[in-house]
Design a protein around this motif. Sequence first.
Motif, PDB file in Angstrom:
ATOM      1  N   LYS A  67       0.854  -1.189   0.000  1.00  0.00           N
ATOM      2  CA  LYS A  67       0.000   0.000   0.000  1.00  0.00           C
ATOM      3  C   LYS A  67       0.890   1.239   0.000  1.00  0.00           C
ATOM      4  CE  LYS A  67      -3.597   2.271   2.805  1.00  0.00           C
ATOM      5  NZ  LYS A  67      -4.581   2.468   1.728  1.00  0.00           N
ATOM      6  N   ASP A 116       2.617  -1.428   4.219  1.00  0.00           N
ATOM      7  CA  ASP A 116       1.903  -0.149   4.130  1.00  0.00           C
ATOM      8  C   ASP A 116       2.897   0.991   4.314  1.00  0.00           C
ATOM      9  OD1 ASP A 116       0.324   2.089   4.319  1.00  0.00           O
ATOM     10  OD2 ASP A 116      -1.089   1.249   5.773  1.00  0.00           O
ATOM     11  N   SER A 118       2.041   4.075   3.024  1.00  0.00           N
ATOM     12  CA  SER A 118       1.227   5.202   2.564  1.00  0.00           C
ATOM     13  C   SER A 118       1.433   6.460   3.404  1.00  0.00           C
ATOM     14  CB  SER A 118      -0.257   4.814   2.568  1.00  0.00           C
ATOM     15  OG  SER A 118      -0.695   4.482   3.873  1.00  0.00           O
TER      16      SER A 118
END
Length: 366
Positions: A67, A116, A118
């Motif tokens: 992500k 992740d 992000s």
Amino acid sequence: MTYYEKIRELTKTVPVTLVDFGLPRDLVRTPTQASSNFITNKEQGDWAENLVTRAINETSKNFVAVKYGKSDDLIAGDEGFDSFYQEFQNELDTIGKRPDLLIFRKSDFDKELGYDISRVPHNTITDYVKKAIAGIEVRSSAFLIDRYEQAMVIRTERYSQLALNTRDKILSEYSDLLEHPNRSKYIPVLQSITAETLSVTDFKVPGWSSSERLVQLNNHFKELKRAIKEIQKRDFLSITPKVEDIKVVYKWIETFNVPHYYFQVFFDKVYGISFEQILQIISDPDKEGIIFSVEKDTKNQNKTTIKINSKSGLQIAYKVEEPIHKSVRKEMGRGRLLFYVTFEGGTAYLDVDNLIHILGIDNNEF
């Protein structure tokens, strides 16, 4: 020639009336209030992103989906949203728009950063991002594409038959009225209407009303016009890059030189297309109205969106099991309540051959 250089050359072929890469991107206002519909769409988008991530990570032995797209649980109206949104805008101007997912070879995957990244500042992971073999922007659509296409076939057949029958009725039963000099110009118009020309036919409904038969004739023209309009509506579901995103996607490619793709998730299948192919399609005016259209999307804050026939891309997942959904209550400032839908679970069954083809991965490598 690098990937970025190839994309740069393609941008020169895109009509400036559609996307002018020579101009800076338009500034946008910070949203001040979210709606239930907006939050539901965001939740659906997050679910689609998670669906693709899980499908890749559960299927591939040698690649990892991470992500990456800028995201936060904040929405307009929440405390801290304004600063988050401004930071997002600044990042767009600095590195471009992060795609939702990055695909890494497992040998390049950073376990410490995890699945992740992000919320990791972009300036701390620049070299890592450049190791990705693909960036994927995941879009979602609240349709079953197979059901939609079946409905469109039925609709087209129904209105085509109605239009042709109405044409025949007018020519056979009202020829005496049409032979009048003031009305005869409609005869060649009617004669030119065939199954092949229905998709491009247009005419002005006369407006006759001075006798009962003229009123009847006028009503038949109205019915013919209505049937033709139905036939001419867009009859395909789309992969939907926003015009405003084209520039910032290009900026990201310029920054990282990583191939970029769009995946469109429906509730029964997933389709994918490369950013390179998107530019090729929109550079060809002859494809407008056939393979793509440009529309103001009322479901997306009325933003101008390029809608490309999903079948122009490749089927990435041949089956999607629908998620569980439930209603959620959210209390905003001043006691304002929002109710929206969340999505959880579901499974995408990848068409691995198509996936590795679109990403340019060797058959034995995935």
